[in-house]
Design a protein around this motif. Sequence first.
Motif, PDB file in Angstrom:
ATOM      1  N   HIS A   1      -4.849   1.488 -13.943  1.00 49.10           N
ATOM      2  CA  HIS A   1      -3.571   1.931 -13.359  1.00 49.10           C
ATOM      3  C   HIS A   1      -3.147   0.911 -12.304  1.00 49.10           C
ATOM      4  O   HIS A   1      -3.278   1.146 -11.096  1.00 49.10           O
TER       5      HIS A   1
ATOM      6  N   PHE B   1      -0.558   1.655  -9.394  1.00 46.28           N
ATOM      7  CA  PHE B   1      -0.852   2.588  -8.296  1.00 46.28           C
ATOM      8  C   PHE B   1      -0.763   1.885  -6.935  1.00 46.28           C
ATOM      9  O   PHE B   1      -1.019   0.686  -6.825  1.00 46.28           O
ATOM     10  N   SER B   2      -0.468   2.687  -5.912  1.00 41.35           N
ATOM     11  CA  SER B   2      -0.222   2.123  -4.578  1.00 41.35           C
ATOM     12  C   SER B   2      -1.461   1.440  -3.993  1.00 41.35           C
ATOM     13  O   SER B   2      -1.336   0.609  -3.096  1.00 41.35           O
TER      14      SER B   2
ATOM     15  N   GLY C   1       5.871   6.130 -12.807  1.00 43.40           N
ATOM     16  CA  GLY C   1       4.793   5.212 -13.172  1.00 43.40           C
ATOM     17  C   GLY C   1       5.124   4.419 -14.428  1.00 43.40           C
ATOM     18  O   GLY C   1       4.768   3.247 -14.561  1.00 43.40           O
TER      19      GLY C   1
END
Length: 248
Positions: free
Chosen positions: A8, A11-12, A41
Amino acid sequence: MLVDVHAHIDFSHFDQDRDEVIKRAEKEKILIVTSGMGSGGMKRTLELAERYENIFATLGVSPTEFDEREIEDCINLIRDNRDKIIGIGEVGLDYYWVKESEKRKHEMKNFKRFIELSNELDLPLVVHSRDAEEDVIKMLRDFDTGAILHCFGGSVKLAEEAVMSGSLISIPTSVVYSKQKQEMVREIPLKDLVLETDAPFLAPVPRTRNEPINLKLSVQKIADIKGVDIAVVEDTTTENAKRFFNLV
Ligand SMILES: [Zn+2]
């Protein structure tokens, strides 16, 4: 070359140094299949796949998403971007967070929609199952669909059933310390395995941020367990991933 079949990167956790993380992987010849979750996303993930040569996108929705409007938006985004993505996922069933049987039925109904979408669009599935392995495997079998079973937490017996119906078991970087993952590696043939980080999660060192270059640690561990050369692990898992995602 290696393929991280599930991460991912949008993601932040990667906001401070995303470009460096991706370039570190590129330097090690690692292709990253990054999974965009939910409509936000998905958009971020499509941008990443457009921007970087070594990034490929799959688009999915959390099994715990029940907002019908959001699910429909996501389905439309998948349809509209059919040619920019290599698969659908992660989608699946999560019984760890969802205990009520009505809600679990609702999860199954949504999962069915994504299985049908994958058949319709001819895109492979990356599947999340948590405490729901039996139902996931049964549903995939009912639809005659093979999938990548990401971070598979079920028994070896269930994994064997899954690979018999055309699925691949994805081994995360936590294999470095997880006895369950190590047992999976011992029992399931290399021809049925692929590698993932699930970055930023499932790091080889617990409670640290994971990133795609850590696949190298999995390769070493799997080679040790199987008693084969690391090149064999690299080549076989890469071939498996490329075949599954139709990557040339
Ligand atoms: Zn994931």
